[in-house]
Design a protein around this motif. Structure first.
Motif, short mmCIF file in Angstrom:
data_model
loop_
_atom_site.label_atom_id
_atom_site.label_comp_id
_atom_site.label_asym_id
_atom_site.label_seq_id
_atom_site.Cartn_x
_atom_site.Cartn_y
_atom_site.Cartn_z
N VAL A 1 0.85 -1.17 0.00
CA VAL A 1 0.00 0.00 0.00
C VAL A 1 0.89 1.23 0.00
CG1 VAL A 1 -1.72 1.32 1.28
CG2 VAL A 1 -1.89 -1.17 1.15
N HIS A 2 0.59 2.16 -0.88
CA HIS A 2 1.34 3.40 -0.98
C HIS A 2 0.41 4.57 -0.68
CE1 HIS A 2 4.80 1.36 -2.80
NE2 HIS A 2 3.91 0.68 -3.51
N LEU A 3 0.87 5.47 0.16
CA LEU A 3 0.14 6.67 0.51
C LEU A 3 0.92 7.87 0.01
CD1 LEU A 3 -0.82 5.81 4.21
CD2 LEU A 3 -2.17 5.41 2.14
N GLY B 1 -8.81 -3.03 2.82
CA GLY B 1 -9.77 -2.34 3.65
C GLY B 1 -9.15 -1.09 4.23
N THR B 2 -10.00 -0.14 4.57
CA THR B 2 -9.54 1.12 5.15
C THR B 2 -10.36 1.38 6.40
OG1 THR B 2 -11.03 2.34 3.67
CG2 THR B 2 -8.74 2.09 2.98
N PRO C 1 -2.50 -8.59 3.65
CA PRO C 1 -2.94 -9.81 2.95
C PRO C 1 -3.31 -10.97 3.86
CG PRO C 1 -1.12 -8.83 1.77
CD PRO C 1 -1.27 -8.04 3.05
N SER C 2 -2.81 -10.98 5.08
CA SER C 2 -3.17 -12.01 6.06
C SER C 2 -4.39 -11.61 6.88
CB SER C 2 -2.00 -12.29 7.00
OG SER C 2 -0.88 -12.79 6.28
N TYR D 1 -3.00 -3.50 10.06
CA TYR D 1 -1.65 -2.99 9.86
C TYR D 1 -1.70 -1.49 9.64
CZ TYR D 1 3.18 -2.94 8.19
OH TYR D 1 4.52 -2.71 8.05
N ASN D 2 -0.69 -0.81 10.14
CA ASN D 2 -0.57 0.63 9.97
C ASN D 2 0.31 0.95 8.77
OD1 ASN D 2 -2.08 1.20 12.32
ND2 ASN D 2 -0.24 1.04 13.60
#
Length: 120
Positions: free
Chosen positions: A2-4, A30-31, A102-103, A107-108
């Protein structure tokens, strides 16, 4: 991954406004939460504003009634409207995403940060 990617920072005079934008891309499962953090004590970061998938929002006392967080879930984006900026708001602001990896463990994820400078 994931890239922000953050944008919208810069230099403004006291009392001015900025609008920060963060767009997430990649393997987004998810977010649960998206928001904005800034440096705290030591290596820690403190939250500025958080928005959940249930549309609830929370603000740090120092920015309450001046900043407004909003989300556009279709784009996995979060915004921070910063009004009546003060010199003490000068800081690097980090975009934050809390969601399953993915698991499917929460996660942050963090952006690289965007600088806001408030000075006359």
């Amino acid at each position: 991954q994931v890239h922000l990617v953050e944008s919208g920072g810069g230099l403004v005079q006291p009392g001015g406004s900025l609008r920060l934008t963060c767009e997430a891309s990649g393997s987004i499962f998810g977010t649960n939460q998206m928001g904005w953090y800034r440096p705290g004590v030591g290596q820690r970061r403190e939250w500025v504003a958080i928005a959940t998938d249930s549309c609830s929002t929370n603000y740090a006392d120092s920015v309450n009634r001046r900043f407004t967080i909003s989300r556009e879930n279709a784009k996995s984006s979060v915004y921070l409207q910063m009004n009546n900026l003060k010199p003490e708001d000068t800081e690097v602001y980090y975009c934050y995403l809390l969601g399953p990896n993915p698991s499917f463990h929460l996660y942050n994820y963090w952006g690289q940060g965007v600088k806001v400078t408030v000075s006359s």
